[in-house]
Design an enzyme around this catalytic site. Structure first.
Site, mmCIF file in Angstrom:
data_model
loop_
_atom_site.group_PDB
_atom_site.id
_atom_site.type_symbol
_atom_site.label_atom_id
_atom_site.label_comp_id
_atom_site.label_asym_id
_atom_site.label_seq_id
_atom_site.Cartn_x
_atom_site.Cartn_y
_atom_site.Cartn_z
ATOM 1 N N GLU A 67 32.955 108.896 37.837
ATOM 2 C CA GLU A 67 32.664 108.446 39.208
ATOM 3 C C GLU A 67 31.368 107.644 39.272
ATOM 4 O OE1 GLU A 67 33.495 111.470 38.144
ATOM 5 O OE2 GLU A 67 34.368 112.702 39.722
ATOM 6 N N CYS A 105 27.550 113.871 41.125
ATOM 7 C CA CYS A 105 28.305 112.696 41.582
ATOM 8 C C CYS A 105 28.444 112.688 43.105
ATOM 9 C CB CYS A 105 29.686 112.656 40.932
ATOM 10 S SG CYS A 105 29.603 112.179 39.188
HETATM 11 N N1 THU Z 1 33.609 114.772 34.387
HETATM 12 C C1 THU Z 1 33.782 113.604 35.059
HETATM 13 O O1 THU Z 1 33.696 112.520 34.476
HETATM 14 N N2 THU Z 1 34.051 113.656 36.381
HETATM 15 C C2 THU Z 1 34.282 114.804 37.082
HETATM 16 O O2 THU Z 1 34.576 114.751 38.267
HETATM 17 C C3 THU Z 1 34.178 116.100 36.411
HETATM 18 C C4 THU Z 1 33.658 116.065 35.033
HETATM 19 C C5 THU Z 1 33.392 114.726 32.937
HETATM 20 C C6 THU Z 1 32.034 115.081 32.434
HETATM 21 C C7 THU Z 1 32.333 115.537 31.025
HETATM 22 O O3 THU Z 1 32.381 114.413 30.172
HETATM 23 C C8 THU Z 1 33.729 116.123 31.083
HETATM 24 O O4 THU Z 1 34.287 115.630 32.301
HETATM 25 C C9 THU Z 1 33.762 117.629 31.096
HETATM 26 O O5 THU Z 1 32.896 118.142 32.023
#
Ligand code: THU
Length: 136
Positions: free
Chosen positions: A55, A89
């Site tokens: 995000e 985020c």
């Molecule tokens: N992650 C995201 O990119 N967006 C989210 O909304 C939740 C978590 C990623 C961070 C990390 O690389 C992986 O997901 C596990 O937490």
């Protein structure tokens, strides 16, 4: 743009995720007011806390191109559950896009859920809180 189209772009972006540590790939696609889409994926780091979520990559890409007004963001992963933006985020999206932002959460079963960012982050901290009173 229809929700389905934005979700599709998020699914495409997810393919580029760099998630060798968690193996959890996430994709995001943010739609600007003028109809442009910026995508993002999570990019992990060996120093885990430096990982950046899909995000934030998406909205920072948009911001860095001078885009400052947003309609909606779609977030997808390979999970059958809806993946909702993490706390960091939510704060970044609130500051840069505002509470009216439509957050489209899609799961791997092809279902979607739509919320306003203000529902995900009620009573936010923001720039208004940093306004100082003038010294006498
Ligand atoms: N992650 C995201 O990119 N967006 C989210 O909304 C939740 C978590 C990623 C961070 C990390 O690389 C992986 O997901 C596990 O937490």
């Amino acid at each position: 743009m229809k929700h389905d189209e934005l979700i599709k772009l998020a699914i495409e972006a997810k393919k580029l995720a760099y998630a060798p540590y968690s193996k959890f790939k996430v994709g995001a696609a943010i739609l600007t007011n003028d109809g442009e889409v910026f995508t993002g994926c999570n990019i992990e780091n060996s120093s885990y806390s430096l990982t950046i979520c899909a995000e934030r990559v998406a909205i920072f890409k948009a911001y860095s191109m001078g885009k400052k007004k947003f309609k909606s963001i779609a977030v997808v992963s390979d999970s059958k559950n809806y993946i909702s933006p993490c706390g960091a985020c939510r704060q970044v999206l609130m500051d840069l896009a505002g509470g009216e932002l439509e957050v489209i959460l899609a799961n791997s079963k092809g279902e979607a859920k739509v919320l306003r960012l203000s529902e995900l982050l009620p009573f936010p901290f923001g720039s208004k809180d940093l306004k100082r009173k003038k010294k006498k």
